[in-house]
Design a protein around this motif. Structure first.
Motif, PDB file in Angstrom:
ATOM      1  N   LEU A  13      -6.165  -6.238   3.781  1.00 40.10           N
ATOM      2  CA  LEU A  13      -5.999  -5.060   2.931  1.00 40.10           C
ATOM      3  C   LEU A  13      -7.110  -4.954   1.882  1.00 40.10           C
ATOM      4  O   LEU A  13      -7.426  -3.849   1.436  1.00 40.10           O
ATOM      5  CB  LEU A  13      -4.618  -5.101   2.265  1.00 40.10           C
ATOM      6  N   ASP A  20      -2.355   0.723   7.221  1.00 48.16           N
ATOM      7  CA  ASP A  20      -0.917   0.900   7.005  1.00 48.16           C
ATOM      8  C   ASP A  20      -0.079  -0.162   7.720  1.00 48.16           C
ATOM      9  O   ASP A  20       0.940  -0.630   7.182  1.00 48.16           O
ATOM     10  CB  ASP A  20      -0.484   2.290   7.470  1.00 48.16           C
ATOM     11  N   LEU A  23       0.033  -3.219   5.642  1.00 54.71           N
ATOM     12  CA  LEU A  23       0.831  -3.018   4.432  1.00 54.71           C
ATOM     13  C   LEU A  23       2.324  -3.102   4.760  1.00 54.71           C
ATOM     14  O   LEU A  23       3.112  -3.700   4.013  1.00 54.71           O
ATOM     15  CB  LEU A  23       0.494  -1.670   3.808  1.00 54.71           C
ATOM     16  N   ARG A  26       3.191  -6.693   5.370  1.00 55.31           N
ATOM     17  CA  ARG A  26       3.238  -7.460   4.123  1.00 55.31           C
ATOM     18  C   ARG A  26       4.508  -7.161   3.337  1.00 55.31           C
ATOM     19  O   ARG A  26       5.100  -8.065   2.728  1.00 55.31           O
ATOM     20  CB  ARG A  26       1.999  -7.201   3.274  1.00 55.31           C
ATOM     21  N   ASP A  42       4.526  -2.321  -2.133  1.00 57.39           N
ATOM     22  CA  ASP A  42       3.933  -1.980  -0.831  1.00 57.39           C
ATOM     23  C   ASP A  42       4.643  -0.798  -0.196  1.00 57.39           C
ATOM     24  O   ASP A  42       4.013   0.099   0.371  1.00 57.39           O
ATOM     25  CB  ASP A  42       3.990  -3.192   0.106  1.00 57.39           C
ATOM     26  N   THR A  45       3.604   2.471  -1.882  1.00 57.03           N
ATOM     27  CA  THR A  45       2.268   2.884  -1.450  1.00 57.03           C
ATOM     28  C   THR A  45       2.321   3.496  -0.056  1.00 57.03           C
ATOM     29  O   THR A  45       1.702   4.535   0.214  1.00 57.03           O
ATOM     30  CB  THR A  45       1.310   1.684  -1.455  1.00 57.03           C
ATOM     31  N   LEU A  46       3.069   2.855   0.844  1.00 55.40           N
ATOM     32  CA  LEU A  46       3.215   3.375   2.204  1.00 55.40           C
ATOM     33  C   LEU A  46       3.876   4.743   2.213  1.00 55.40           C
ATOM     34  O   LEU A  46       3.433   5.657   2.921  1.00 55.40           O
ATOM     35  CB  LEU A  46       4.059   2.412   3.041  1.00 55.40           C
TER      36      LEU A  46
END
Length: 213
Positions: A13, A20, A23, A26, A42, A45-46
């Motif tokens: 990342l 994506d 992410l 994670r 996370d 953000t996604l």
């Protein structure tokens, strides 16, 4: 080797922040390690970056569900479902949504509909039939719960299905059958009563109290 896995994801990342898939992975890893704030960061953000129909949203919903964040999990499933009606994962998603609602005792009739559809899409799924049995138990329909648990146990006698069937048998007055199923469930999973309680599900009146050992 969770630490090494997360280090690889962190580096991936760093090199490509818009990756994506990394992410999402994670977020799931952080959730499994108990890093709630990191997982939520996370996921946030996604959520902002992905289109509504992204295939990653089903997995995001599972992470939210594991974090006991029902509204967020339900929202992700609602975004995912319209464009994935023919997806092979639909049965699993319906079962997961049903199971979350059953655990939290929320919208139980909607949970029942999800479980029924999940079974119809994947008739050989143990988990869907097990979840359906618990949904019927929550709705105080022990007879239908017993039938669902019977179907689940016939495929594979997993401890949660055996335990649920025992509860249904007891509610129907079949005490000897209930005792056999409780014994079988506890033989497979020594702390099954504690695990059922932690899921927020009903437990046997004579269940052992939780221990720290």
């Amino acid at each position: 080797q969770f630490a090494q896995a997360q280090a690889d994801l962190d580096e991936a990342l760093r090199l490509h922040p818009a990756l994506d898939e990394a992410l999402a992975l994670r977020a799931s890893l952080r959730m499994s390690r108990g890093e709630r704030d990191g997982a939520l960061a996370d996921l946030k953000t996604l959520d902002a970056a992905l289109p509504p129909s992204s295939h990653l949203r089903a997995g995001m919903a599972d992470v939210y569900a594991s974090l006991e964040l029902a509204p967020e999990a339900l929202r992700q499933w609602e975004l995912w479902m319209p464009s994935h009606r023919s997806d092979m994962g639909m049965a699993r998603v319906l079962n997961n949504r049903c199971w979350l609602r059953v655990r939290l005792a929320q919208d139980l009739k909607l949970a029942l509909d999800d479980c029924k559809e999940s079974v119809s899409l994947d008739g050989g799924a143990v988990n869907a039939r097990d979840s359906l049995g618990w949904a019927y138990l929550r709705l105080d329909d022990a007879a239908r719960a017993l039938k669902s648990f019977d179907a689940a146990v016939a495929i594979r006698p997993l401890p949660f299905a055996l335990y649920g069937r025992a509860l249904a048998q007891r509610r129907l007055g079949n005490e000897e059958a209930a005792k056999r199923d409780f014994e079988a469930a506890r033989k497979q999973r020594r702390r099954i009563d504690e695990e059922v309680r932690k899921k927020g599900l009903p437990v046997a009146e004579d269940a052992p109290t939780a221990t720290n050992s």
